[in-house]
Design a protein around this motif. Structure first.
Motif, PDB file in Angstrom:
ATOM      1  N   LYS A   1      -8.562  18.550   4.286  1.00  0.00           N
ATOM      2  CA  LYS A   1      -8.246  17.280   3.641  1.00  0.00           C
ATOM      3  C   LYS A   1      -9.189  17.042   2.474  1.00  0.00           C
ATOM      4  O   LYS A   1     -10.363  17.364   2.531  1.00  0.00           O
ATOM      5  CB  LYS A   1      -8.351  16.137   4.632  1.00  0.00           C
ATOM      6  N   ARG A   2      -8.629  16.451   1.392  1.00  0.00           N
ATOM      7  CA  ARG A   2      -9.440  16.082   0.241  1.00  0.00           C
ATOM      8  C   ARG A   2     -10.087  14.734   0.492  1.00  0.00           C
ATOM      9  O   ARG A   2      -9.607  13.947   1.292  1.00  0.00           O
ATOM     10  CB  ARG A   2      -8.582  15.985  -1.015  1.00  0.00           C
ATOM     11  N   GLN A   3     -11.129  14.488  -0.255  1.00  0.00           N
ATOM     12  CA  GLN A   3     -11.767  13.188  -0.146  1.00  0.00           C
ATOM     13  C   GLN A   3     -10.847  12.127  -0.725  1.00  0.00           C
ATOM     14  O   GLN A   3     -10.105  12.380  -1.665  1.00  0.00           O
ATOM     15  CB  GLN A   3     -13.077  13.187  -0.926  1.00  0.00           C
ATOM     16  N   LYS A   4     -10.922  10.920  -0.188  1.00  0.00           N
ATOM     17  CA  LYS A   4     -10.124   9.830  -0.718  1.00  0.00           C
ATOM     18  C   LYS A   4     -10.684   9.422  -2.069  1.00  0.00           C
ATOM     19  O   LYS A   4     -11.873   9.550  -2.333  1.00  0.00           O
ATOM     20  CB  LYS A   4     -10.144   8.637   0.228  1.00  0.00           C
ATOM     21  N   LEU A   5      -9.789   8.931  -2.925  1.00  0.00           N
ATOM     22  CA  LEU A   5     -10.220   8.489  -4.245  1.00  0.00           C
ATOM     23  C   LEU A   5     -10.989   7.175  -4.132  1.00  0.00           C
ATOM     24  O   LEU A   5     -10.648   6.315  -3.313  1.00  0.00           O
ATOM     25  CB  LEU A   5      -9.004   8.277  -5.148  1.00  0.00           C
ATOM     26  N   THR A   6     -11.980   7.059  -4.978  1.00  0.00           N
ATOM     27  CA  THR A   6     -12.699   5.795  -5.035  1.00  0.00           C
ATOM     28  C   THR A   6     -11.858   4.794  -5.811  1.00  0.00           C
ATOM     29  O   THR A   6     -10.857   5.149  -6.448  1.00  0.00           O
ATOM     30  CB  THR A   6     -14.067   5.967  -5.720  1.00  0.00           C
TER      31      THR A   6
ATOM     32  N   LYS B   1       0.835  -1.201   0.000  1.00  0.00           N
ATOM     33  CA  LYS B   1       0.000   0.000   0.000  1.00  0.00           C
ATOM     34  C   LYS B   1       0.868   1.248   0.000  1.00  0.00           C
ATOM     35  O   LYS B   1       0.608   2.208  -0.723  1.00  0.00           O
ATOM     36  CB  LYS B   1      -0.909  -0.025   1.220  1.00  0.00           C
TER      37      LYS B   1
ATOM     38  N   ARG C   1      -9.061   5.601  -8.661  1.00  0.00           N
ATOM     39  CA  ARG C   1      -7.693   5.091  -8.553  1.00  0.00           C
ATOM     40  C   ARG C   1      -7.317   4.311  -9.803  1.00  0.00           C
ATOM     41  O   ARG C   1      -6.209   4.440 -10.320  1.00  0.00           O
ATOM     42  CB  ARG C   1      -7.553   4.184  -7.338  1.00  0.00           C
TER      43      ARG C   1
ATOM     44  N   SER D   1       2.458   7.743   1.308  1.00  0.00           N
ATOM     45  CA  SER D   1       1.918   8.817   2.135  1.00  0.00           C
ATOM     46  C   SER D   1       2.988   9.885   2.271  1.00  0.00           C
ATOM     47  O   SER D   1       4.175   9.599   2.369  1.00  0.00           O
ATOM     48  CB  SER D   1       1.524   8.280   3.505  1.00  0.00           C
TER      49      SER D   1
ATOM     50  N   PHE E   1       0.745   3.723  -3.176  1.00  0.00           N
ATOM     51  CA  PHE E   1       0.186   5.024  -2.841  1.00  0.00           C
ATOM     52  C   PHE E   1       0.952   5.575  -1.645  1.00  0.00           C
ATOM     53  O   PHE E   1       0.506   5.461  -0.497  1.00  0.00           O
ATOM     54  CB  PHE E   1      -1.303   4.915  -2.512  1.00  0.00           C
TER      55      PHE E   1
END
Length: 161
Positions: free
Chosen positions: A35-40, A19, A44, A25, A23
């Motif tokens: 904070k932005r929303q997490k990608l679906t 992970k 992705r 961190s 992606f």
């Protein structure tokens, strides 16, 4: 027993390390940043798909308008705006373009063009080497002067006991 250890290590690798590799961190954001929303999963997938397409296209020497259409639209709009103002800049042909034109003309035109290229390169190398040698000599002179100054000061000052 060993199978359980292997399975746990694979599970931990997929859960944590893989992970982080796919992606990564970044550093934590400052407190004032929203904070932005997490990608679906679909988003992705689209990101990975586009990145792999661009990576594959980067192996091609010339990335054309079919790979980056937005960049070419900007360039065309800039050309149109320059044409409206009437201030078109005539740029000089590059060395490669000169050689291409000379190659079309045959060996009679190619030989002087190649000589011109090699002479300009040789003069540039000669000038660079001359500048390097002058700078090196100045540096050596400065070091020698500092050594002479330090010697003269140490001889003038008697040692303290």
């Amino acid at each position: 027993m060993k199978m359980r250890v292997v399975c746990r290590k694979i599970y931990n690798y997929v859960r944590y390390d893989l992970k982080e590799i796919t992606f990564p961190s970044s550093l934590p954001d400052p407190p004032n940043i929203k904070k932005r929303q997490k990608l679906t999963w679909k988003e992705r997938y689209l990101v990975v798909k586009e990145a792999s397409r661009l990576y594959g296209a980067s192996w091609v020497r010339d990335i054309g308008p079919e790979l980056r259409p937005n960049d070419y639209k900007k360039a065309e709009s800039e050309d149109e705006s320059n044409g409206e103002k009437g201030t078109t800049k005539e740029k000089e042909p590059s060395t490669l373009e000169d050689l291409a034109v000379a190659a079309r003309g045959g060996m009679e035109t190619l030989k002087p063009a190649l000589q011109r290229v090699y002479m300009t390169r040789a003069s540039a190398y000669r000038d660079a080497l001359k500048n390097f040698i002058e700078g090196y000599q100045k540096g050596i002179q400065q070091v020698m002067e500092k050594k002479e100054d330090s010697k003269s000061q140490s001889e003038a000052d008697p040692p303290k006991r």
